[in-house]
Design a protein around this motif. Structure first.
Motif, mmCIF file in Angstrom:
data_model
loop_
_atom_site.group_PDB
_atom_site.id
_atom_site.type_symbol
_atom_site.label_atom_id
_atom_site.label_comp_id
_atom_site.label_asym_id
_atom_site.label_seq_id
_atom_site.Cartn_x
_atom_site.Cartn_y
_atom_site.Cartn_z
ATOM 1 N N ASN A 4 -35.002 68.708 10.357
ATOM 2 C CA ASN A 4 -34.156 68.150 11.411
ATOM 3 C C ASN A 4 -32.724 68.639 11.282
ATOM 4 N N ILE A 5 -31.929 68.335 12.282
ATOM 5 C CA ILE A 5 -30.519 68.701 12.303
ATOM 6 C C ILE A 5 -29.690 67.504 11.834
ATOM 7 N N ARG A 6 -28.898 67.696 10.796
ATOM 8 C CA ARG A 6 -28.009 66.631 10.313
ATOM 9 C C ARG A 6 -26.606 66.840 10.881
ATOM 10 N N VAL A 7 -25.974 65.752 11.317
ATOM 11 C CA VAL A 7 -24.591 65.819 11.786
ATOM 12 C C VAL A 7 -23.672 65.522 10.606
ATOM 13 N N ARG A 8 -22.920 66.519 10.207
ATOM 14 C CA ARG A 8 -21.969 66.365 9.108
ATOM 15 C C ARG A 8 -20.717 65.630 9.594
ATOM 16 N N ASP A 9 -20.311 65.934 10.835
ATOM 17 C CA ASP A 9 -19.159 65.264 11.447
ATOM 18 C C ASP A 9 -19.142 65.645 12.921
ATOM 19 N N TRP A 10 -18.411 64.861 13.721
ATOM 20 C CA TRP A 10 -18.256 65.193 15.134
ATOM 21 C C TRP A 10 -17.037 64.481 15.711
ATOM 22 N N GLU A 54 -9.433 69.286 21.780
ATOM 23 C CA GLU A 54 -8.865 69.805 23.032
ATOM 24 C C GLU A 54 -9.829 70.764 23.727
ATOM 25 N N GLN A 55 -10.692 71.408 22.943
ATOM 26 C CA GLN A 55 -11.629 72.379 23.514
ATOM 27 C C GLN A 55 -12.921 71.726 24.023
ATOM 28 N N GLY A 56 -13.231 70.543 23.537
ATOM 29 C CA GLY A 56 -14.477 69.887 23.937
ATOM 30 C C GLY A 56 -14.968 68.950 22.843
ATOM 31 N N PHE A 57 -16.259 68.664 22.856
ATOM 32 C CA PHE A 57 -16.838 67.796 21.831
ATOM 33 C C PHE A 57 -17.448 68.679 20.747
ATOM 34 N N GLU A 58 -16.876 68.587 19.540
ATOM 35 C CA GLU A 58 -17.313 69.446 18.448
ATOM 36 C C GLU A 58 -18.296 68.723 17.534
ATOM 37 N N ILE A 59 -19.415 69.381 17.254
ATOM 38 C CA ILE A 59 -20.421 68.848 16.343
ATOM 39 C C ILE A 59 -20.589 69.803 15.166
ATOM 40 N N GLN A 60 -20.386 69.298 13.961
ATOM 41 C CA GLN A 60 -20.616 70.082 12.751
ATOM 42 C C GLN A 60 -22.002 69.710 12.218
ATOM 43 N N THR A 61 -22.872 70.690 12.125
ATOM 44 C CA THR A 61 -24.265 70.424 11.774
ATOM 45 C C THR A 61 -24.714 71.157 10.518
ATOM 46 N N MET A 62 -25.752 70.611 9.894
ATOM 47 C CA MET A 62 -26.410 71.227 8.749
ATOM 48 C C MET A 62 -27.892 70.871 8.853
ATOM 49 N N ARG A 63 -28.611 70.795 7.754
ATOM 50 C CA ARG A 63 -30.050 70.524 7.803
ATOM 51 C C ARG A 63 -30.397 69.276 7.003
ATOM 52 N N THR A 64 -31.443 68.615 7.426
ATOM 53 C CA THR A 64 -32.029 67.518 6.668
ATOM 54 C C THR A 64 -33.520 67.495 6.982
ATOM 55 N N THR A 65 -34.232 66.535 6.433
ATOM 56 C CA THR A 65 -35.655 66.394 6.742
ATOM 57 C C THR A 65 -35.918 65.003 7.290
ATOM 58 N N TYR A 66 -37.002 64.862 7.993
ATOM 59 C CA TYR A 66 -37.354 63.560 8.566
ATOM 60 C C TYR A 66 -37.657 62.556 7.455
ATOM 61 N N PHE A 67 -38.299 63.022 6.368
ATOM 62 C CA PHE A 67 -38.582 62.127 5.239
ATOM 63 C C PHE A 67 -37.288 61.597 4.629
ATOM 64 N N ALA A 68 -36.263 62.441 4.566
ATOM 65 C CA ALA A 68 -34.975 61.989 4.033
ATOM 66 C C ALA A 68 -34.391 60.882 4.903
#
Length: 436
Positions: free
Chosen positions: A178-184, A188-202
């Motif tokens: 899955n996609i993990r959100v590190r921060d968001w 000024e440019q828009g909505f920024e999402i910082q992503t990494m990885r995780t698993t559904y079991f986690a």
């Protein structure tokens, strides 16, 4: 090949549930009945006592499994939403049911008391949700900063992971990337999402077991999200996989709500929005670079609409990230898990969607019977029953964190799902072209 796998799967279930003992006993009883000489071979009183014992053990297992399924959500996630919102100091969503149908609001009050007000004076139309609205979008650009870094479960949680997995023993648990959100946040440019990885079991042993007690009596919430101030996503130690809820509007102005089944990980037998899913890496990541992009995110949204409502992409009206994503929020029932809210229109009518949904569902049910061992196949949809509500009737709904009243019908819902209806109404109020 599928028949052979299913047979092995079936035989394993029999072997691990004392069913062999019952079957053998039944065979002996049938033999005695037809030959009438069983009393010469064995003590029938003792034999029938053993048969009864085996049968009771089997019945006990089946009853225990049913009870665990029925109580599953309450054991792993706190359903006292009033207590939950009081635990944290934050501007959670507050919805005023002032325009709700009077009878629906009256019926809601009988089941859920208002929980918003000062000095003990509760405002009869207002409810506070354990959900934080991060941003409401109106054509806001999405900026993705992606990394392939993998989330690591905190050491304290790893030590009790086997205990936490027990919270999901009655659910269909299929692990995937899955996609993990590190921060968001808004820039000024828009909505920024910082992503990494995780698993559904986690996520199952972090966000989706926030209130399941460890052997020492502590919970994930006690240790990692105790309050009164909430942690930002950047500070959070949870898996925080990116999820999304969504609403699909038919060509004749209806929105489907799905009655969820008994094997989903949370919200068993409640009503969900049109779509409720996690952002799956198998749909969202580029097959070559393994990176997340806006195009990949859009593909994941569209694929989930197809999986859950059986609506093919060609029947969606120009769905894209910039106009289709309408809000970002965090669900604190699940420890602040990040969610996006999407909205899409289809060229299909309510009747066409319903007919196609039922046809495709029958095909999938047959396929599942042929491949009953396949957990991934069971993930394709959350439910098999649809409730239709006209968009012009949405403002008449009486909405609380765990319940929504539609006319005389009671619709139990998870706060993330009912809060999504609130956000949709707020978004529509600011969009003249979507009010009717």
């Amino acid at each position: 090949m599928n028949l052979r796998r299913n047979l092995k799967h079936f035989m394993y279930k029999i072997a691990t549930n004392n069913i062999f003992s019952v079957l053998i006993s039944v065979a002996v009883i049938v033999w005695i009945f037809f030959h009438g000489k069983g009393e010469d071979i064995l003590d029938l009183t003792l034999f029938f006592a053993l048969v009864l014992s085996f049968t009771l053990q089997l019945a006990e297992k089946m009853l225990a499994a049913a009870i665990k399924n029925w109580t599953g959500d309450e054991r792993k996630l706190d359903s006292n939403y009033d207590k939950l919102v009081k635990r944290y100091v934050d501007d959670f969503i507050v919805y005023d049911n002032a325009e709700a149908d009077a009878k629906a609001l009256h019926n809601l009050h009988k089941l859920v008391k208002p929980n918003y007000g000062d000095k003990g004076e509760k405002i009869k139309t207002k409810y506070r949700f354990p959900v934080q609205l991060v941003a409401l979008f109106h054509g806001t650009d999405m900026i993705i900063r992606d990394s392939s870094e993998m989330y690591e479960i905190p050491e304290a949680l790893s030590a009790v992971s086997s205990e936490l997995f027990e919270a999901h023993e009655s659910s269909n648990s299929y692990n995937q990337l899955n996609i993990r959100v590190r921060d968001w946040g808004l820039t000024e440019q828009g909505f920024e999402i910082q992503t990494m990885r995780t698993t559904y079991f986690a996520s199952l042993i972090t966000n989706r077991a926030m209130d399941y007690p460890w052997s020492n009596g502590l919970t994930n919430r006690d240790v990692y999200q105790y309050g009164p101030f909430i942690e930002s996503l950047a500070e959070s130690k949870m898996s925080n996989h990116l999820g999304f809820n969504g609403f699909i509007k038919s060509s004749d102005g209806y929105i489907p709500f799905v009655k969820r089944n008994q094997i989903v990980s949370i919200g068993k037998c409640t009503y969900g929005d049109s779509i409720g899913a996690s952002m799956k890496a198998k749909y969202a990541l580029d097959s070559t670079t393994k990176e997340l992009s806006k195009a990949g995110m859009e593909k994941a949204f569209v694929q989930e609409i197809k999986d859950e409502l059986k609506i093919e992409p060609e029947y969606l009206e120009n769905f894209n990230i910039k106009t289709g994503v309408i809000a970002a929020y965090r669900d604190f029932v699940e420890g602040g898990k990040p969610q996006l809210l999407i909205y899409a229109k289809t060229t299909l009518s309510k009747e066409q969607i319903e007919a196609n949904f039922k046809t495709k569902l029958k095909e999938e049910i047959l396929q599942k019977k042929r491949s009953s061992w396949d957990k991934e196949l069971k993930e394709l949809e959350d439910g098999s029953r649809i409730l239709w509500i006209k968009t012009t009737e949405l403002k008449e709904l009486a909405i609380a964190p765990g319940l929504m009243m539609y006319k005389n019908k009671k619709l139990p819902m998870m706060p993330s799902a009912s809060a999504a209806v609130v956000m949709l109404l707020w978004w529509m109020q600011e969009r003249k072209d979507e009010r009717d």
